[in-house]
Write an enzyme that holds these catalytic residues in place. Structure first.
Site, short mmCIF file in Angstrom:
data_model
loop_
_atom_site.label_atom_id
_atom_site.label_comp_id
_atom_site.label_asym_id
_atom_site.label_seq_id
_atom_site.Cartn_x
_atom_site.Cartn_y
_atom_site.Cartn_z
N ARG A 12 41.15 -37.81 45.76
CA ARG A 12 42.01 -36.77 45.05
C ARG A 12 41.39 -35.39 44.93
NH1 ARG A 12 46.30 -38.49 44.96
NH2 ARG A 12 46.80 -37.23 43.40
N GLY A 14 41.92 -32.91 46.77
CA GLY A 14 42.78 -31.94 47.47
C GLY A 14 42.96 -31.59 48.96
N ALA A 36 49.21 -44.20 56.55
CA ALA A 36 49.14 -45.08 55.52
C ALA A 36 50.16 -46.35 55.53
CB ALA A 36 49.41 -44.43 54.18
N HIS A 50 53.79 -37.98 47.99
CA HIS A 50 53.06 -37.13 49.11
C HIS A 50 54.48 -36.61 49.76
CE1 HIS A 50 48.48 -37.27 49.75
NE2 HIS A 50 48.87 -37.95 48.60
N ALA A 52 57.60 -36.51 48.72
CA ALA A 52 58.18 -35.70 47.77
C ALA A 52 57.79 -34.08 47.94
CB ALA A 52 58.32 -36.19 46.42
#
Length: 179
Positions: A12, A14, A36, A50, A52
């Site tokens: 997380r 960035g 993934a 991700h 979206a």
């Protein structure tokens, strides 16, 4: 690999968002290569978030949980920028599939080095914490560290993300003024 950027950081931090920004800012056609695998509801939700974020912004989406070198060879072009997200997920997939991770990493490095166009590589830094308690986790940590080290040596740019902020570890040389 002079036209590659490597973005490292913790969970997380960035990394993915920064990679997306870099890819969109260069003016080339962006291709997202996802590694993934949606093995549970939480990962399915993460992948959906991700996707979206990239929807409607011109991204081509390619899934390559195992054959990342092949995906890079197939998708790289002078008029494209590839965003590979994420190398540590790919490495875990490779190890869980029982593949030779060292040979796969070597093939990946060759594919990146040979690729036309630009590439942004996103990966989780996993070597800053405690020593894992089992052999598989230690092997993963060591292989990830070796892969990051080898890619960083060849990449033009290396960023380390902390709390959403990029720290330049390696930057391209400044442009020379015309003579």
């Amino acid at each position: 690999m002079a036209r590659a950027a490597l973005i490292l950081g913790g969970a997380r931090s960035g990394k993915s968002r920064r990679g997306e920004e870099m890819a969109l800012s260069c003016g080339l056609a962006p291709v997202h290569i996802a590694t993934a695998e949606a093995r549970d509801d939480e990962m399915r939700e993460r992948i959906a978030r991700h996707k979206a974020r990239r929807r409607g912004r011109g991204w081509r989406e390619v899934e390559a949980p195992l054959d990342l070198a092949g995906a890079i060879r197939a998708e790289a072009a002078a008029d494209r920028i590839l965003l590979v997200d994420c190398l540590t997920l790919w490495l875990a997939n490779t190890m869980l599939a029982g593949r030779d991770a060292g040979a796969e990493a070597a093939a990946l490095r060759r594919a990146i080095g040979d690729a036309p166009g630009r590439i942004v590589l996103v990966s989780s830094e996993v070597g800053l914490g405690i020593v894992p308690e089992n052999a598989l986790a230690r092997r993963f940590r060591d292989l990830a560290g070796e892969l990051h080290r080898d890619l960083a040596r060849e990449a033009e740019t290396v960023l380390f993300m902390v709390a959403g902020l990029p720290l330049a570890v390696k930057a391209p040389p400044p442009a020379r003024p015309p003579d």
